[in-house]
Every structure is written in C-alpha cells, then in structure tokens.
Design an enzyme around this catalytic site. Structure first.
Site, PDB file in Angstrom:
ATOM      1  N   HIS A 131      43.376  37.587  27.300  1.00 59.70           N
ATOM      2  CA  HIS A 131      44.359  36.495  27.183  1.00 59.70           C
ATOM      3  C   HIS A 131      45.307  36.765  26.010  1.00 59.70           C
ATOM      4  O   HIS A 131      46.519  36.532  26.113  1.00 59.70           O
ATOM      5  CB  HIS A 131      43.660  35.157  26.904  1.00 59.70           C
ATOM      6  CG  HIS A 131      42.694  34.731  27.967  1.00 59.70           C
ATOM      7  ND1 HIS A 131      41.336  34.706  27.775  1.00 59.70           N
ATOM      8  CD2 HIS A 131      42.894  34.279  29.224  1.00 59.70           C
ATOM      9  CE1 HIS A 131      40.745  34.258  28.869  1.00 59.70           C
ATOM     10  NE2 HIS A 131      41.658  33.991  29.762  1.00 59.70           N
ATOM     11  N   SER A 158      36.483  39.101  30.732  1.00 60.20           N
ATOM     12  CA  SER A 158      36.566  37.928  31.600  1.00 60.20           C
ATOM     13  C   SER A 158      35.782  36.809  30.939  1.00 60.20           C
ATOM     14  O   SER A 158      34.720  37.050  30.350  1.00 60.20           O
ATOM     15  CB  SER A 158      35.944  38.282  32.961  1.00 60.20           C
ATOM     16  OG  SER A 158      35.806  37.123  33.742  1.00 60.20           O
TER      17      SER A 158
END
Ligand SMILES: Nc1ncnc2c1ncn2[C@@H]1O[C@H](COP(=O)(O)OP(=O)(O)OP(=O)(O)O)[C@@H](O)[C@H]1O
Ligand SMILES: CC(C)(CO)[C@@H](O)C(=O)[O-]
Ligand code: BAL
Length: 307
Positions: free
Chosen positions: A40, A210
């Site tokens: 991210h 993830s």
C-alpha cells in the site's frame, strides 16, 4: 511527519479535494481496505511522486464479500495505518463508517462497522439499488470463486471516485484483474481519472504482500512461499523459451502449489490485456495468475511477461 487529516464524511472529503484542485493542485488517490503494508505504501509514494497531494481511503467494503468470506475477520489497525500513511506523506485519509445508505433492515452503517457476516445482502436493496459492472473482464479468474466480487469493487470504487474526485488513482498489480477491470470501467464510463497500475511488493522470501497474510498460521506462512517460487520458475521457463505451451505452464504451477500444501483455486495463463486464455505464450504479453487457499485464507499472485 504530519498525520493525515482524517475525514469520515463524504461531503467533507469532496470539499477537501475540490479546495486543493481549486488551488491548482493535482490529487492522487489510493483506495485500500486498511491493515496497511509496504505494498500500500508503495502506492502512496508513487501517488506522491506523480501528484501534488495524496489522499487514501480505508474502507472494508461489504459488497465485495459474500456471506461465507472473511469480512468479519478482515484485519484492522487504524492507529498503525495512520502512522504509516503519515510517514509516506499522505495528506488526507477518508475513513467512512458507512458508504451505503442505511436501510430499514438496519444495514448500512451497522453493516459496515460491526457486521460479522459480510456480504452484498448487507446492503438493503430498497436503500441501494445501483451497481456498476464491467461485464466480460469481470468473468473468470477471481470471479469463478468470487462471482459477486467485481460488481462490489466497481460500485464502491465509483462511489469513492465521485467522493474524492482525484486526478489519478493507484492500484497494485497483485490484484491484477481488479486493476484491469477498473482501468476498463474508467475508460468505458469516461471518468477523467488516470488509473495507474503499480508493481507487486514482495516479502524477502518472495511472498506477495497482502493484508490477509496476517491470517495465515505459521505453517501456512511457510507453505505459501511456493506460489511465488512456482510463478518465477514458470516465467523463467517461458521467457527462456523452454516451455511456451500454456497448458504445460499451468500444470507446472498448479502441481508445485499442490505439492507445497496449498489448495489451488485457479492457475490460468491469459493474455495480460484482455485476460482471455492463450494456448501458447510465445510472442505474447502474458499473465500467469494464481489463487490458492491455505486453510481458509485465499491468496492471489501473478507474474506478467513477454515471451
Ligand atoms: N503486494 C502488493 N504490492 C502492490 N500493491 C498491493 C499489494 N498488495 C495490495 N496492493 C494494492 O493495495 C490496494 C489496496 O488493497 P487491499 O487493501 O485489498 O490490500 P491487500 O493486501 O490486497 O488485501 P487482501 O489481503 O485483502 O487482498 C490495491 O490496489 C491492491 O492491489
Ligand atoms: C479497491 C478496493 C479498495 C475496493 O474496496 C479493494 O478491492 C482493494 O483494497 O483492493
Ligand atoms: N485486495 C482485494 C480486496 C479483496 O480481496 O476483497
């Protein structure tokens, strides 16, 4: 390292963005479901390099989960997320309690915040009945097991785009089909947003980062390393010209994951742009995409290459 401005209200988010654009600044947007990791943060940093200001969103969207999926256990870490966003230079973070109008059945705000069975039916059809679907690209691959998924994603991303009104939005290629679907949606619906796809960030042992990795048992965390290893080996064989038949590449990857203790959801060899199956990867911009279960945790990964 200023903390990002936390905005929970759609109108306030839109006003923030409009004011910056009025000042002539470009707004980069990174939509997420939180529990942030380096993947991210790489999107936030890319947005910061390409745009004047960056806004992120954190919202676990119930309509992209089905009732038997992991909405209720999806990891959350608001304070830690804000710290990471501050460090990456994110100026504002949109964190709505709800994004769907509350229905008479108590869905909406209650559904978003506290519901333990996630799902499309968390949204009252009397209160929300408009959906965005990218028809063909949303079929196959992840949609085989998650047929509801892309309609939920496209709808919430459209809502987020209308609220944030960004110049550019950044998506990770770990969710490759999602990136292609959103790129297509933006093109087909004339949304004036540049959709940027960014490379997959990996752990030192190759596992694609993830949020769901946090749900793996220590044993499964070791087992799932074979996903990225199998993909790298297949890519190497394809690029070297040793193996170009899609069926053979598919079999090699699926066998390696199964032998390593994963339950294969799918392994597909497709054209990287159209996501249509190919028979042979020679001369083609190809994608090998994988989803595999480790216990109840479903992981996805892929590799794209030109052979
Ligand atoms: N390893 C990664 N590298 C680059 N981008 C990533 C990576 N993981 C996620 N992203 C991107 O971050 C954005 C937000 O994704 P999301 O919040 O669902 O995180 P996630 O780690 O993919 O979660 P999940 O475990 O649910 O798949 C998406 O555009 C996604 O593709
Ligand atoms: C794009 C997204 C934020 C929509 O909920 C989600 O699918 C994700 O995090 O990839
Ligand atoms: N990273 C995509 C969000 C999901 O799997 O629900």
């Amino acid at each position: 390292m200023a903390s990002p401005q936390v905005i929970r209200d759609a109108a306030a988010m839109r006003a923030w963005s409009r004011e910056l654009r009025r000042q002539g600044k470009t707004v980069g947007f990174v939509p997420t479901m939180g529990y942030l990791h380096e993947g991210h943060i790489s999107l936030v940093k890319a947005a910061g390099e390409q745009c004047d200001v960056v806004a992120a969103s954190i919202y676990v969207n119930p309509t992209q989960f089905s009732a038997n999926e992991d909405f209720g256990v999806y990891p959350r870490s608001e304070a830690e997320d804000l710290r990471k966003l501050a460090e990456a230079g994110c100026a504002a973070v949109f964190m709505p309690a709800a994004l769907y109008h509350p229905g008479s059945n108590g869905s909406g705000s209650a559904a978003n915040a506290a519901m333990v069975v996630g799902a499309s039916d968390a949204v009252d059809p009397e209160a929300h009945e408009t959906w965005v679907s990218v028809e063909r690209l949303s079929q196959g691959l992840c949609a085989k097991t998650r047929p509801h998924f892309f309609r939920g994603v496209c709808t919430v991303v459209t809502k987020l785009f209308h609220i944030v009104e960004p110049d550019a939005a950044f998506f990770g290629k770990k969710d490759y089909q999602q990136w292609r679907v959103i790129q297509r949606m933006v093109r087909d619906l004339d949304m004036a947003i540049d959709v940027v796809g960014m490379p997959i960030c990996r752990e030192a042992d190759g596992l694609a980062m993830s949020s769901r990795n946090a749900l793996l048992t220590p044993e499964d965390r070791q087992r799932c390393i074979c996903i990225s290893q199998a993909l790298a080996a297949a890519c190497e064989a394809a690029v070297a010209g040793t193996t170009s038949a899609a069926a053979e590449l598919q079999r090699q990857v699926a066998d390696a994951i199964a032998a390593g203790g994963g339950r294969v959801d799918y392994v597909e060899v497709v054209d990287a742009r159209t996501l249509r199956p190919v028979e042979d990867v020679k001369g083609c911009e190809a994608l090998i995409a994988v989803a595999a279960f480790y216990g109840k945790v479903r992981l996805i990964d892929n590799v794209d290459f030109t052979a």
